[in-house]
Design a protein around this motif. Structure first.
Motif, PDB file in Angstrom:
ATOM      1  N   LEU A  93      14.723  -0.402  -0.345  1.00 60.55           N
ATOM      2  CA  LEU A  93      14.332   0.956  -0.012  1.00 60.55           C
ATOM      3  C   LEU A  93      15.309   1.894  -0.712  1.00 60.55           C
ATOM      4  CD1 LEU A  93      13.660   0.589   3.831  1.00 60.55           C
ATOM      5  CD2 LEU A  93      11.961   0.783   2.000  1.00 60.55           C
ATOM      6  N   SER A  94      14.775   2.798  -1.518  1.00 58.74           N
ATOM      7  CA  SER A  94      15.598   3.782  -2.231  1.00 58.74           C
ATOM      8  C   SER A  94      15.220   5.164  -1.714  1.00 58.74           C
ATOM      9  CB  SER A  94      15.343   3.706  -3.738  1.00 58.74           C
ATOM     10  OG  SER A  94      15.646   2.421  -4.222  1.00 58.74           O
ATOM     11  N   ALA A  95      16.202   5.946  -1.310  1.00 60.48           N
ATOM     12  CA  ALA A  95      15.939   7.261  -0.736  1.00 60.48           C
ATOM     13  C   ALA A  95      16.813   8.313  -1.384  1.00 60.48           C
ATOM     14  CB  ALA A  95      16.184   7.233   0.772  1.00 60.48           C
ATOM     15  N   GLY A  96      16.251   9.486  -1.545  1.00 63.56           N
ATOM     16  CA  GLY A  96      16.989  10.617  -2.091  1.00 63.56           C
ATOM     17  C   GLY A  96      16.419  11.910  -1.548  1.00 63.56           C
ATOM     18  N   ARG A  97      17.238  12.941  -1.541  1.00 67.04           N
ATOM     19  CA  ARG A  97      16.772  14.256  -1.098  1.00 67.04           C
ATOM     20  C   ARG A  97      15.681  14.741  -2.034  1.00 67.04           C
ATOM     21  NH1 ARG A  97      22.244  14.332  -0.565  1.00 67.04           N
ATOM     22  NH2 ARG A  97      22.996  14.652   1.548  1.00 67.04           N
ATOM     23  N   GLN A  98      14.691  15.382  -1.451  1.00 67.61           N
ATOM     24  CA  GLN A  98      13.615  15.910  -2.274  1.00 67.61           C
ATOM     25  C   GLN A  98      14.211  16.883  -3.291  1.00 67.61           C
ATOM     26  OE1 GLN A  98      10.375  17.968  -0.189  1.00 67.61           O
ATOM     27  NE2 GLN A  98       9.074  16.368  -1.060  1.00 67.61           N
ATOM     28  N   GLY A  99      13.971  16.600  -4.560  1.00 67.09           N
ATOM     29  CA  GLY A  99      14.506  17.433  -5.633  1.00 67.09           C
ATOM     30  C   GLY A  99      15.965  17.148  -5.945  1.00 67.09           C
ATOM     31  N   GLU A 122       0.790  -1.232   0.000  1.00 72.39           N
ATOM     32  CA  GLU A 122       0.000   0.000   0.000  1.00 72.39           C
ATOM     33  C   GLU A 122       0.822   1.281   0.000  1.00 72.39           C
ATOM     34  OE1 GLU A 122      -2.914  -0.192   3.136  1.00 72.39           O
ATOM     35  OE2 GLU A 122      -3.058  -2.366   2.901  1.00 72.39           O
ATOM     36  N   CYS A 123       2.120   1.187   0.118  1.00 72.09           N
ATOM     37  CA  CYS A 123       2.942   2.384   0.276  1.00 72.09           C
ATOM     38  C   CYS A 123       4.197   2.289  -0.586  1.00 72.09           C
ATOM     39  CB  CYS A 123       3.326   2.520   1.753  1.00 72.09           C
ATOM     40  SG  CYS A 123       4.213   4.029   2.108  1.00 72.09           S
ATOM     41  N   PRO A 124       4.058   2.405  -1.898  1.00 73.31           N
ATOM     42  CA  PRO A 124       5.240   2.302  -2.748  1.00 73.31           C
ATOM     43  C   PRO A 124       6.203   3.488  -2.605  1.00 73.31           C
ATOM     44  CG  PRO A 124       3.331   2.893  -4.052  1.00 73.31           C
ATOM     45  CD  PRO A 124       2.835   2.619  -2.664  1.00 73.31           C
ATOM     46  N   ALA A 125       5.716   4.605  -2.041  1.00 76.94           N
ATOM     47  CA  ALA A 125       6.577   5.774  -1.871  1.00 76.94           C
ATOM     48  C   ALA A 125       6.048   6.627  -0.717  1.00 76.94           C
ATOM     49  CB  ALA A 125       6.620   6.602  -3.153  1.00 76.94           C
ATOM     50  N   PHE A 126       6.972   7.285  -0.023  1.00 76.67           N
ATOM     51  CA  PHE A 126       6.590   8.196   1.058  1.00 76.67           C
ATOM     52  C   PHE A 126       7.703   9.215   1.248  1.00 76.67           C
ATOM     53  CE2 PHE A 126       8.730   4.561   2.968  1.00 76.67           C
ATOM     54  CZ  PHE A 126       9.575   5.113   3.915  1.00 76.67           C
ATOM     55  N   THR A 127       7.422  10.237   2.041  1.00 78.64           N
ATOM     56  CA  THR A 127       8.443  11.223   2.394  1.00 78.64           C
ATOM     57  C   THR A 127       8.680  11.155   3.893  1.00 78.64           C
ATOM     58  OG1 THR A 127       6.830  13.006   2.655  1.00 78.64           O
ATOM     59  CG2 THR A 127       7.891  12.802   0.497  1.00 78.64           C
ATOM     60  N   THR A 128       9.903  11.477   4.287  1.00 78.33           N
ATOM     61  CA  THR A 128      10.278  11.533   5.689  1.00 78.33           C
ATOM     62  C   THR A 128      11.370  12.583   5.829  1.00 78.33           C
ATOM     63  OG1 THR A 128      10.913  10.230   7.626  1.00 78.33           O
ATOM     64  CG2 THR A 128      12.033   9.704   5.550  1.00 78.33           C
ATOM     65  N   SER A 129      11.705  12.926   7.028  1.00 73.30           N
ATOM     66  CA  SER A 129      12.782  13.874   7.279  1.00 73.30           C
ATOM     67  C   SER A 129      13.900  13.143   8.000  1.00 73.30           C
ATOM     68  CB  SER A 129      12.278  15.037   8.135  1.00 73.30           C
ATOM     69  OG  SER A 129      13.329  15.953   8.360  1.00 73.30           O
ATOM     70  N   ASN A 186      12.639  11.614  -0.160  1.00 71.30           N
ATOM     71  CA  ASN A 186      11.657  10.800  -0.870  1.00 71.30           C
ATOM     72  C   ASN A 186      12.152   9.364  -0.817  1.00 71.30           C
ATOM     73  OD1 ASN A 186      10.028  12.960  -1.687  1.00 71.30           O
ATOM     74  ND2 ASN A 186      11.367  13.371  -3.429  1.00 71.30           N
ATOM     75  N   VAL A 187      11.285   8.458  -0.416  1.00 79.86           N
ATOM     76  CA  VAL A 187      11.652   7.054  -0.275  1.00 79.86           C
ATOM     77  C   VAL A 187      10.688   6.210  -1.093  1.00 79.86           C
ATOM     78  CG1 VAL A 187      12.019   5.148   1.355  1.00 79.86           C
ATOM     79  CG2 VAL A 187      12.454   7.509   2.079  1.00 79.86           C
ATOM     80  N   SER A 188      11.221   5.245  -1.811  1.00 82.56           N
ATOM     81  CA  SER A 188      10.370   4.287  -2.520  1.00 82.56           C
ATOM     82  C   SER A 188      10.745   2.883  -2.054  1.00 82.56           C
ATOM     83  CB  SER A 188      10.517   4.411  -4.030  1.00 82.56           C
ATOM     84  OG  SER A 188      11.832   4.087  -4.425  1.00 82.56           O
ATOM     85  N   ALA A 189       9.763   1.998  -2.131  1.00 81.55           N
ATOM     86  CA  ALA A 189       9.968   0.613  -1.713  1.00 81.55           C
ATOM     87  C   ALA A 189       9.513  -0.305  -2.830  1.00 81.55           C
ATOM     88  CB  ALA A 189       9.175   0.326  -0.442  1.00 81.55           C
ATOM     89  N   SER A 190      10.315  -1.334  -3.111  1.00 78.54           N
ATOM     90  CA  SER A 190       9.933  -2.308  -4.138  1.00 78.54           C
ATOM     91  C   SER A 190      10.447  -3.682  -3.724  1.00 78.54           C
ATOM     92  CB  SER A 190      10.509  -1.910  -5.493  1.00 78.54           C
ATOM     93  OG  SER A 190      11.916  -1.804  -5.428  1.00 78.54           O
ATOM     94  N   ARG A 191       9.606  -4.682  -3.932  1.00 81.15           N
ATOM     95  CA  ARG A 191      10.009  -6.054  -3.608  1.00 81.15           C
ATOM     96  C   ARG A 191      11.152  -6.478  -4.518  1.00 81.15           C
ATOM     97  NH1 ARG A 191       4.476  -6.599  -2.191  1.00 81.15           N
ATOM     98  NH2 ARG A 191       4.290  -7.549  -0.132  1.00 81.15           N
ATOM     99  N   LEU A 192      12.024  -7.312  -3.993  1.00 77.13           N
ATOM    100  CA  LEU A 192      13.132  -7.848  -4.768  1.00 77.13           C
ATOM    101  C   LEU A 192      12.735  -9.181  -5.389  1.00 77.13           C
ATOM    102  CD1 LEU A 192      16.074  -7.081  -2.339  1.00 77.13           C
ATOM    103  CD2 LEU A 192      15.575  -5.952  -4.503  1.00 77.13           C
ATOM    104  N   PRO A 193      13.248  -9.472  -6.568  1.00 77.78           N
ATOM    105  CA  PRO A 193      12.939 -10.758  -7.187  1.00 77.78           C
ATOM    106  C   PRO A 193      13.732 -11.910  -6.575  1.00 77.78           C
ATOM    107  CG  PRO A 193      14.408  -9.493  -8.588  1.00 77.78           C
ATOM    108  CD  PRO A 193      14.037  -8.608  -7.434  1.00 77.78           C
ATOM    109  N   ALA A 194      14.499 -11.634  -5.534  1.00 79.06           N
ATOM    110  CA  ALA A 194      15.322 -12.670  -4.886  1.00 79.06           C
ATOM    111  C   ALA A 194      14.421 -13.740  -4.282  1.00 79.06           C
ATOM    112  CB  ALA A 194      16.184 -12.038  -3.801  1.00 79.06           C
ATOM    113  N   PRO A 195      14.944 -14.925  -4.103  1.00 75.73           N
ATOM    114  CA  PRO A 195      14.132 -15.993  -3.490  1.00 75.73           C
ATOM    115  C   PRO A 195      13.794 -15.657  -2.043  1.00 75.73           C
ATOM    116  CG  PRO A 195      16.421 -16.644  -3.627  1.00 75.73           C
ATOM    117  CD  PRO A 195      16.299 -15.337  -4.376  1.00 75.73           C
ATOM    118  N   ARG A 196      12.739 -16.261  -1.558  1.00 75.00           N
ATOM    119  CA  ARG A 196      12.407 -16.111  -0.135  1.00 75.00           C
ATOM    120  C   ARG A 196      13.526 -16.747   0.684  1.00 75.00           C
ATOM    121  NH1 ARG A 196       7.856 -13.944   1.298  1.00 75.00           N
ATOM    122  NH2 ARG A 196       6.071 -13.921  -0.072  1.00 75.00           N
ATOM    123  N   PHE A 197      13.800 -16.148   1.803  1.00 74.62           N
ATOM    124  CA  PHE A 197      14.880 -16.648   2.649  1.00 74.62           C
ATOM    125  C   PHE A 197      14.368 -17.636   3.682  1.00 74.62           C
ATOM    126  CE2 PHE A 197      16.410 -12.732   0.858  1.00 74.62           C
ATOM    127  CZ  PHE A 197      17.657 -13.115   0.408  1.00 74.62           C
TER     128      PHE A 197
END
Length: 186
Positions: free
Chosen positions: A129-135, A95-102, A109-120
């Motif tokens: 989780l990928s994060a970058g400064r806004q702008g 439900e939350c592919p992207a969000f902002t935080t400080s 800006n943070v985005s989340a995506s499942r990895l195609p790796a096998p279940r552990f």
């Protein structure tokens, strides 16, 4: 689990190559605020502090002088709390592919995506989780696996120095999850 058992369930310097050195966790930071409360379980994984409702153990490592990092945490819950935590993480991924935080006063800006790796292990979730400064440019990418067994949850996070390092996530995560599963079965 006792504190000693939780410590045995986490990676240690002896499990890693000599270039990995243990480091202290962050201190004194409150929970990261998020733009959507559904995203809170993902933001919590970005925090460089111990978290959890009950007993928590953690270990943090840095690769030499580089920027590659590992964090491994084991959190004890009561009742169905461990599985409930993984269900909240799973829901946040859905439900939350992207969000902002400080983070340290900088809006990220943070985005989340499942990895195609096998279940552990049964019930685990592996994602990035990928994060970058806004702008601004991408700041970091962390590969994460979260899994529960009994009343314990393992959170393992690997942040490589650069994108070429993501290939190291699966063997490191497998080492961490195998150690956790063995310790929680014992």
């Amino acid at each position: 689990m006792t504190e000693g058992q939780r410590q045995a369930a986490m990676l240690s310097e002896a499990d890693l190559l000599a270039e990995w050195q243990r480091r202290a966790p962050g201190v004194g930071r409150s929970a990261l605020a998020v733009s959507d409360p559904v995203c809170r379980p993902l933001a919590g994984l970005m925090e460089d502090v111990l978290w959890g409702p009950e007993a928590t153990s953690g270990a943090w490592f840095r690769h030499g002088a580089g920027e590659a990092h590992i964090s491994t945490r084991v959190v004890a819950y009561s009742g169905s709390g461990a599985m409930d935590h993984v269900v909240r993480v799973r829901g946040a991924l859905d439900e939350c592919p992207a969000f902002t935080t400080s983070l340290k006063g900088t809006t990220m800006n943070v985005s989340a995506s499942r990895l195609p790796a096998p279940r552990f292990a049964a019930g685990s979730e592996a994602f990035r989780l990928s994060a970058g400064r806004q702008g601004g440019p991408l700041h970091l990418q962390a590969d994460v696996v979260v899994l529960s067994h009994g009343t314990e949850v393992l959170s393992f996070q690997y942040t490589p120095t650069d994108p070429s390092g993501h290939k190291d996530f699966e063997p490191l995560a497998r080492l961490a999850t195998d150690k956790f599963v063995k310790a929680t079965h014992g």
